[in-house]
Design a protein around this motif. Structure first.
Motif, mmCIF file in Angstrom:
data_model
loop_
_atom_site.group_PDB
_atom_site.id
_atom_site.type_symbol
_atom_site.label_atom_id
_atom_site.label_comp_id
_atom_site.label_asym_id
_atom_site.label_seq_id
_atom_site.Cartn_x
_atom_site.Cartn_y
_atom_site.Cartn_z
ATOM 1 N N TYR A 9 33.029 23.390 -40.146
ATOM 2 C CA TYR A 9 33.987 23.273 -39.036
ATOM 3 C C TYR A 9 35.431 23.400 -39.517
ATOM 4 O O TYR A 9 36.277 23.937 -38.830
ATOM 5 N N ARG A 10 35.706 22.885 -40.737
ATOM 6 C CA ARG A 10 37.072 22.914 -41.261
ATOM 7 C C ARG A 10 37.232 23.912 -42.403
ATOM 8 O O ARG A 10 38.116 23.767 -43.257
ATOM 9 N N ARG A 11 36.386 24.933 -42.440
ATOM 10 C CA ARG A 11 36.457 25.922 -43.502
ATOM 11 C C ARG A 11 37.807 26.630 -43.502
ATOM 12 O O ARG A 11 38.313 27.038 -42.453
ATOM 13 N N GLY A 12 38.399 26.778 -44.676
ATOM 14 C CA GLY A 12 39.649 27.522 -44.826
ATOM 15 C C GLY A 12 40.880 26.787 -44.352
ATOM 16 O O GLY A 12 41.894 27.410 -44.050
ATOM 17 N N THR A 13 40.814 25.455 -44.282
ATOM 18 C CA THR A 13 41.964 24.699 -43.761
ATOM 19 C C THR A 13 42.640 23.862 -44.844
ATOM 20 O O THR A 13 43.371 22.930 -44.539
ATOM 21 N N ARG A 14 42.409 24.191 -46.109
ATOM 22 C CA ARG A 14 42.947 23.373 -47.203
ATOM 23 C C ARG A 14 44.457 23.201 -47.101
ATOM 24 O O ARG A 14 44.990 22.105 -47.280
ATOM 25 N N TYR A 15 45.167 24.268 -46.816
ATOM 26 C CA TYR A 15 46.623 24.201 -46.715
ATOM 27 C C TYR A 15 47.086 24.060 -45.265
ATOM 28 O O TYR A 15 48.162 23.553 -45.003
ATOM 29 N N MET A 16 46.264 24.528 -44.342
ATOM 30 C CA MET A 16 46.619 24.498 -42.915
ATOM 31 C C MET A 16 46.843 23.076 -42.418
ATOM 32 O O MET A 16 47.832 22.791 -41.738
ATOM 33 N N PHE A 17 45.944 22.165 -42.750
ATOM 34 C CA PHE A 17 46.025 20.802 -42.235
ATOM 35 C C PHE A 17 46.716 19.828 -43.183
ATOM 36 O O PHE A 17 46.825 18.651 -42.898
ATOM 37 N N SER A 18 47.185 20.304 -44.343
ATOM 38 C CA SER A 18 47.841 19.396 -45.286
ATOM 39 C C SER A 18 49.277 19.141 -44.837
ATOM 40 O O SER A 18 49.906 19.989 -44.197
ATOM 41 N N ARG A 19 49.786 17.959 -45.161
ATOM 42 C CA ARG A 19 51.162 17.616 -44.816
ATOM 43 C C ARG A 19 52.103 18.282 -45.809
ATOM 44 O O ARG A 19 51.733 18.583 -46.942
ATOM 45 N N ASP A 20 53.355 18.467 -45.413
ATOM 46 C CA ASP A 20 54.348 19.083 -46.289
ATOM 47 C C ASP A 20 54.724 18.140 -47.431
ATOM 48 O O ASP A 20 54.516 16.931 -47.353
ATOM 49 N N PHE A 21 55.350 18.713 -48.449
ATOM 50 C CA PHE A 21 55.829 17.937 -49.589
ATOM 51 C C PHE A 21 56.859 16.913 -49.123
ATOM 52 O O PHE A 21 57.761 17.240 -48.354
ATOM 53 N N ARG A 22 56.691 15.653 -49.563
ATOM 54 C CA ARG A 22 57.556 14.529 -49.188
ATOM 55 C C ARG A 22 57.529 14.224 -47.696
ATOM 56 O O ARG A 22 58.440 13.620 -47.156
ATOM 57 N N LYS A 23 56.492 14.685 -46.997
ATOM 58 C CA LYS A 23 56.301 14.337 -45.590
ATOM 59 C C LYS A 23 54.939 13.657 -45.411
ATOM 60 O O LYS A 23 54.431 13.531 -44.319
ATOM 61 N N ARG A 24 54.348 13.256 -46.549
ATOM 62 C CA ARG A 24 53.028 12.623 -46.508
ATOM 63 C C ARG A 24 53.143 11.172 -46.090
ATOM 64 O O ARG A 24 54.234 10.649 -45.930
ATOM 65 N N GLY A 25 52.000 10.520 -45.934
ATOM 66 C CA GLY A 25 51.995 9.105 -45.597
ATOM 67 C C GLY A 25 51.810 8.868 -44.115
ATOM 68 O O GLY A 25 51.410 9.766 -43.370
ATOM 69 N N PRO A 26 52.111 7.639 -43.668
ATOM 70 C CA PRO A 26 51.878 7.300 -42.255
ATOM 71 C C PRO A 26 52.820 8.062 -41.328
ATOM 72 O O PRO A 26 53.881 8.533 -41.743
ATOM 73 N N PHE A 27 52.418 8.158 -40.067
ATOM 74 C CA PHE A 27 53.232 8.864 -39.083
ATOM 75 C C PHE A 27 54.478 8.063 -38.736
ATOM 76 O O PHE A 27 54.471 6.830 -38.759
ATOM 77 N N LEU A 28 55.534 8.756 -38.381
ATOM 78 C CA LEU A 28 56.734 8.096 -37.885
ATOM 79 C C LEU A 28 56.437 7.541 -36.491
ATOM 80 O O LEU A 28 55.651 8.120 -35.746
ATOM 81 N N LEU A 29 57.072 6.436 -36.153
ATOM 82 C CA LEU A 29 56.822 5.838 -34.845
ATOM 83 C C LEU A 29 57.298 6.741 -33.709
ATOM 84 O O LEU A 29 56.784 6.672 -32.599
ATOM 85 N N SER A 30 58.261 7.609 -33.992
ATOM 86 C CA SER A 30 58.764 8.519 -32.956
ATOM 87 C C SER A 30 57.671 9.450 -32.450
ATOM 88 O O SER A 30 57.728 9.932 -31.318
ATOM 89 N N THR A 31 56.651 9.691 -33.290
ATOM 90 C CA THR A 31 55.512 10.518 -32.871
ATOM 91 C C THR A 31 54.830 9.893 -31.661
ATOM 92 O O THR A 31 54.421 10.595 -30.740
ATOM 93 N N TYR A 32 54.725 8.553 -31.663
ATOM 94 C CA TYR A 32 54.022 7.855 -30.595
ATOM 95 C C TYR A 32 54.936 7.533 -29.414
ATOM 96 O O TYR A 32 54.460 7.192 -28.344
ATOM 97 N N MET A 33 56.250 7.613 -29.611
ATOM 98 C CA MET A 33 57.199 7.272 -28.549
ATOM 99 C C MET A 33 57.483 8.440 -27.610
ATOM 100 O O MET A 33 58.072 8.263 -26.558
ATOM 101 N N LYS A 34 57.070 9.641 -27.999
ATOM 102 C CA LYS A 34 57.333 10.815 -27.169
ATOM 103 C C LYS A 34 56.518 10.757 -25.885
ATOM 104 O O LYS A 34 55.366 10.333 -25.894
#
Length: 139
Positions: A9-34
């Motif tokens: 189901y997720r074949r070929g998504t190694r880079y597609m679904f990865s987070r950017d450099f220094r943008k890893r970790g938990p989501f910002l709260l603003s994501t949920y406030m939108k």
């Protein structure tokens, strides 16, 4: 020995679904406030940090219109090309994998400017052309 591609189901998504450099970790709260409303235009971008409610890789990078809103997710109508036809697909995606599209910002800005121009022209009693003009660089 011949190696073949797997059909996961997720074949070929190694880079597609990865987070950017220094943008890893938990989501910002603003994501949920939108706030998402029916009719909003949104971009779909799968994020590997949240596996629940993730869109299929074929919808990654696509733009759609919100048709349903639930507490944690939104329903989106996205056009998908299947061979010779385009099918409007309805998918449910968690809000971590969605963001407001900027494709309408330019249009809304132009509408606002046109309203101001119309108001000024009405006060002065002159006609004003509100149509978009072809720029010199485009010719």
């Amino acid at each position: 020995m011949v190696k073949t591609n797997t059909n996961g189901y997720r074949r070929g998504t190694r880079y597609m679904f990865s987070r950017d450099f220094r943008k890893r970790g938990p989501f910002l709260l603003s994501t949920y406030m939108k706030v998402y409303k029916r009719g909003d235009i949104v971009d779909i971008k799968g994020t590997g940090a949240q596996q629940k409610g993730m869109p299929h890789k074929s919808y990654h990078g696509k733009t759609g219109r919100v048709y349903n809103v639930t507490p944690h997710a939104v329903g989106i109508i996205v056009n998908k090309q299947v061979r010779n036809r385009i099918i409007p697909k309805r998918i449910n995606v968690r809000i971590e994998h969605v963001k407001h599209s900027k494709c309408r910002d330019d249009f809304l800005k132009r509408v606002k400017l046109n309203e101001e121009k119309k108001k000024e022209a009405k006060e002065k009693g002159v006609r004003v052309n509100l149509k978009r003009q072809v720029s010199e660089g485009a010719l």
